[in-house]
Write a protein that holds these residues in place. Structure first.
Motif, PDB file in Angstrom:
ATOM      1  N   GLY A 209      13.397   8.143  -0.693  1.00 34.19           N
ATOM      2  CA  GLY A 209      12.853   7.688  -1.975  1.00 34.19           C
ATOM      3  C   GLY A 209      13.141   6.219  -2.228  1.00 34.19           C
ATOM      4  N   ASP A 210      14.354   5.783  -1.891  1.00 36.30           N
ATOM      5  CA  ASP A 210      14.693   4.365  -2.015  1.00 36.30           C
ATOM      6  C   ASP A 210      13.782   3.519  -1.126  1.00 36.30           C
ATOM      7  OD1 ASP A 210      16.736   4.591  -3.900  1.00 36.30           O
ATOM      8  OD2 ASP A 210      18.317   4.734  -2.390  1.00 36.30           O
ATOM      9  N   LEU A 211      13.570   3.982   0.098  1.00 34.86           N
ATOM     10  CA  LEU A 211      12.716   3.262   1.044  1.00 34.86           C
ATOM     11  C   LEU A 211      11.279   3.194   0.539  1.00 34.86           C
ATOM     12  CD1 LEU A 211      12.273   1.940   3.862  1.00 34.86           C
ATOM     13  CD2 LEU A 211      11.892   4.251   4.736  1.00 34.86           C
ATOM     14  N   LEU A 212      10.742   4.318   0.080  1.00 36.83           N
ATOM     15  CA  LEU A 212       9.334   4.385  -0.322  1.00 36.83           C
ATOM     16  C   LEU A 212       9.050   3.794  -1.700  1.00 36.83           C
ATOM     17  CD1 LEU A 212       8.309   7.898   1.022  1.00 36.83           C
ATOM     18  CD2 LEU A 212       7.786   5.647   1.987  1.00 36.83           C
ATOM     19  N   SER A 213      10.084   3.418  -2.422  1.00 34.79           N
ATOM     20  CA  SER A 213       9.869   2.778  -3.720  1.00 34.79           C
ATOM     21  C   SER A 213      10.201   1.295  -3.675  1.00 34.79           C
ATOM     22  CB  SER A 213      10.694   3.483  -4.808  1.00 34.79           C
ATOM     23  OG  SER A 213      12.075   3.376  -4.538  1.00 34.79           O
TER      24      SER A 213
ATOM     25  N   LEU B  92       0.831  -1.208   0.000  1.00 35.14           N
ATOM     26  CA  LEU B  92       0.000   0.000   0.000  1.00 35.14           C
ATOM     27  C   LEU B  92       0.865   1.257   0.000  1.00 35.14           C
ATOM     28  CD1 LEU B  92      -2.800  -0.988   2.537  1.00 35.14           C
ATOM     29  CD2 LEU B  92      -3.091  -0.563   0.088  1.00 35.14           C
ATOM     30  N   LEU B  93       1.921   1.252   0.794  1.00 37.51           N
ATOM     31  CA  LEU B  93       2.775   2.440   0.902  1.00 37.51           C
ATOM     32  C   LEU B  93       3.656   2.656  -0.324  1.00 37.51           C
ATOM     33  CD1 LEU B  93       3.825   2.179   4.641  1.00 37.51           C
ATOM     34  CD2 LEU B  93       2.361   3.930   3.609  1.00 37.51           C
ATOM     35  N   THR B  94       4.104   1.569  -0.956  1.00 40.49           N
ATOM     36  CA  THR B  94       5.089   1.711  -2.029  1.00 40.49           C
ATOM     37  C   THR B  94       4.531   1.606  -3.434  1.00 40.49           C
ATOM     38  OG1 THR B  94       5.652  -0.651  -2.015  1.00 40.49           O
ATOM     39  CG2 THR B  94       6.942   0.805  -0.569  1.00 40.49           C
ATOM     40  N   ARG B  95       3.339   1.022  -3.597  1.00 38.67           N
ATOM     41  CA  ARG B  95       2.842   0.762  -4.948  1.00 38.67           C
ATOM     42  C   ARG B  95       1.432   1.263  -5.236  1.00 38.67           C
ATOM     43  NH1 ARG B  95       7.555   0.051  -6.445  1.00 38.67           N
ATOM     44  NH2 ARG B  95       8.456  -1.989  -6.764  1.00 38.67           N
ATOM     45  N   ASP B  96       0.674   1.607  -4.217  1.00 42.67           N
ATOM     46  CA  ASP B  96      -0.717   1.991  -4.434  1.00 42.67           C
ATOM     47  C   ASP B  96      -0.806   3.406  -5.008  1.00 42.67           C
ATOM     48  OD1 ASP B  96      -3.331   1.011  -4.246  1.00 42.67           O
ATOM     49  OD2 ASP B  96      -3.733   2.194  -2.460  1.00 42.67           O
ATOM     50  N   LYS B  97      -1.704   3.582  -5.963  1.00 39.81           N
ATOM     51  CA  LYS B  97      -1.902   4.908  -6.564  1.00 39.81           C
ATOM     52  C   LYS B  97      -2.324   5.926  -5.506  1.00 39.81           C
ATOM     53  CE  LYS B  97      -3.365   3.385 -11.112  1.00 39.81           C
ATOM     54  NZ  LYS B  97      -4.499   3.311 -12.064  1.00 39.81           N
ATOM     55  N   ILE B  98      -3.205   5.517  -4.631  1.00 37.74           N
ATOM     56  CA  ILE B  98      -3.802   6.454  -3.675  1.00 37.74           C
ATOM     57  C   ILE B  98      -2.789   6.991  -2.661  1.00 37.74           C
ATOM     58  CG2 ILE B  98      -4.598   4.854  -1.889  1.00 37.74           C
ATOM     59  CD1 ILE B  98      -6.749   7.566  -3.450  1.00 37.74           C
ATOM     60  N   THR B  99      -1.700   6.276  -2.435  1.00 33.61           N
ATOM     61  CA  THR B  99      -0.677   6.763  -1.494  1.00 33.61           C
ATOM     62  C   THR B  99       0.478   7.464  -2.205  1.00 33.61           C
ATOM     63  OG1 THR B  99       0.377   4.579  -1.481  1.00 33.61           O
ATOM     64  CG2 THR B  99      -1.200   5.052   0.291  1.00 33.61           C
ATOM     65  N   SER B 100       0.307   7.746  -3.492  1.00 28.99           N
ATOM     66  CA  SER B 100       1.387   8.410  -4.231  1.00 28.99           C
ATOM     67  C   SER B 100       1.699   9.796  -3.682  1.00 28.99           C
ATOM     68  CB  SER B 100       1.063   8.467  -5.720  1.00 28.99           C
ATOM     69  OG  SER B 100      -0.124   9.187  -5.941  1.00 28.99           O
ATOM     70  N   PHE B 101       0.723  10.430  -3.036  1.00 26.16           N
ATOM     71  CA  PHE B 101       0.981  11.749  -2.452  1.00 26.16           C
ATOM     72  C   PHE B 101       2.053  11.666  -1.357  1.00 26.16           C
ATOM     73  CE2 PHE B 101      -2.062   9.964   0.451  1.00 26.16           C
ATOM     74  CZ  PHE B 101      -1.744  10.492   1.689  1.00 26.16           C
ATOM     75  N   LEU B 102       2.166  10.519  -0.683  1.00 29.32           N
ATOM     76  CA  LEU B 102       3.212  10.338   0.332  1.00 29.32           C
ATOM     77  C   LEU B 102       4.587  10.177  -0.316  1.00 29.32           C
ATOM     78  CD1 LEU B 102       1.417   7.736   2.631  1.00 29.32           C
ATOM     79  CD2 LEU B 102       1.845  10.137   3.158  1.00 29.32           C
ATOM     80  N   ARG B 103       4.629   9.510  -1.441  1.00 31.80           N
ATOM     81  CA  ARG B 103       5.898   9.236  -2.122  1.00 31.80           C
ATOM     82  C   ARG B 103       6.361  10.388  -3.002  1.00 31.80           C
ATOM     83  NH1 ARG B 103       2.733   4.809  -3.074  1.00 31.80           N
ATOM     84  NH2 ARG B 103       2.523   5.338  -5.280  1.00 31.80           N
ATOM     85  N   ALA B 104       5.428  11.216  -3.479  1.00 36.54           N
ATOM     86  CA  ALA B 104       5.734  12.239  -4.484  1.00 36.54           C
ATOM     87  C   ALA B 104       6.925  13.144  -4.154  1.00 36.54           C
ATOM     88  CB  ALA B 104       4.486  13.080  -4.767  1.00 36.54           C
TER      89      ALA B 104
END
Length: 166
Positions: A106-110, A66-78
């Protein structure tokens, strides 16, 4: 650390200082939890049943996806990643950007494998303090995991049927 970094990475793009900062945050968080738990009289379980380990494993797996691949959480990774493509089943693929700590985050969140260690650490601390609540959260995340697998099975069945019909 610059000399060690140069010996470790001749490309110069591995953010070792950022990784060290993240490892320090993880360790400090675990230590703070231990101190707070002791101060509040939290009693650690004498044992962790295998079923709870499986449940927390499924929970950590799904939380990391959910944190690394879900579209809806992309605001956290952006702020730390850049979208590079679409993955399977509506997931997205991001790559880290920036330098230093920003790149390390970024490495962690991807990376779902990297993030799962943080998710598992969070769930273990939660389990020590509130096992019933943690089981419930993990059961919900586990149900999502089962749902994902059923969706994949349905898709594979439909694809196989189309292939046989061709």
């Amino acid at each position: 650390m610059t000399t060690d970094a140069a010996r470790y990475d001749d490309q110069g793009d591995v953010p070792l200082a950022g990784y060290a900062a993240l490892a320090s945050v993880f360790t400090a968080g675990a230590g703070a939890f231990a101190v707070l738990a002791r101060h509040r009289g939290v009693r650690l379980p004498r044992e962790v049943p295998p079923w709870d380990v499986v449940l927390m494993g499924a929970g950590a797996y799904k939380a990391s996806r959910l944190l690394t691949r879900d579209k809806i959480t992309s605001f956290l990774r952006a702020p730390f990643t850049r979208r590079t493509g679409a993955g399977e089943a509506g997931e997205v693929v991001d790559e880290p950007r920036g330098h230093g700590v920003r790149r390390a985050v970024g490495d962690l969140l991807s990376c779902p494998f990297c993030t799962s260690a943080w998710a598992a650490g969070t769930l273990v601390c939660s389990y020590a303090a509130a096992p019933r609540l943690t089981r419930l959260v993990c059961a919900g995340l586990g149900a999502l995991t089962v749902s994902d697998w059923l969706q994949y099975a349905w898709t594979w069945t439909q694809q196989a049927e189309q292939t046989e019909g061709s």
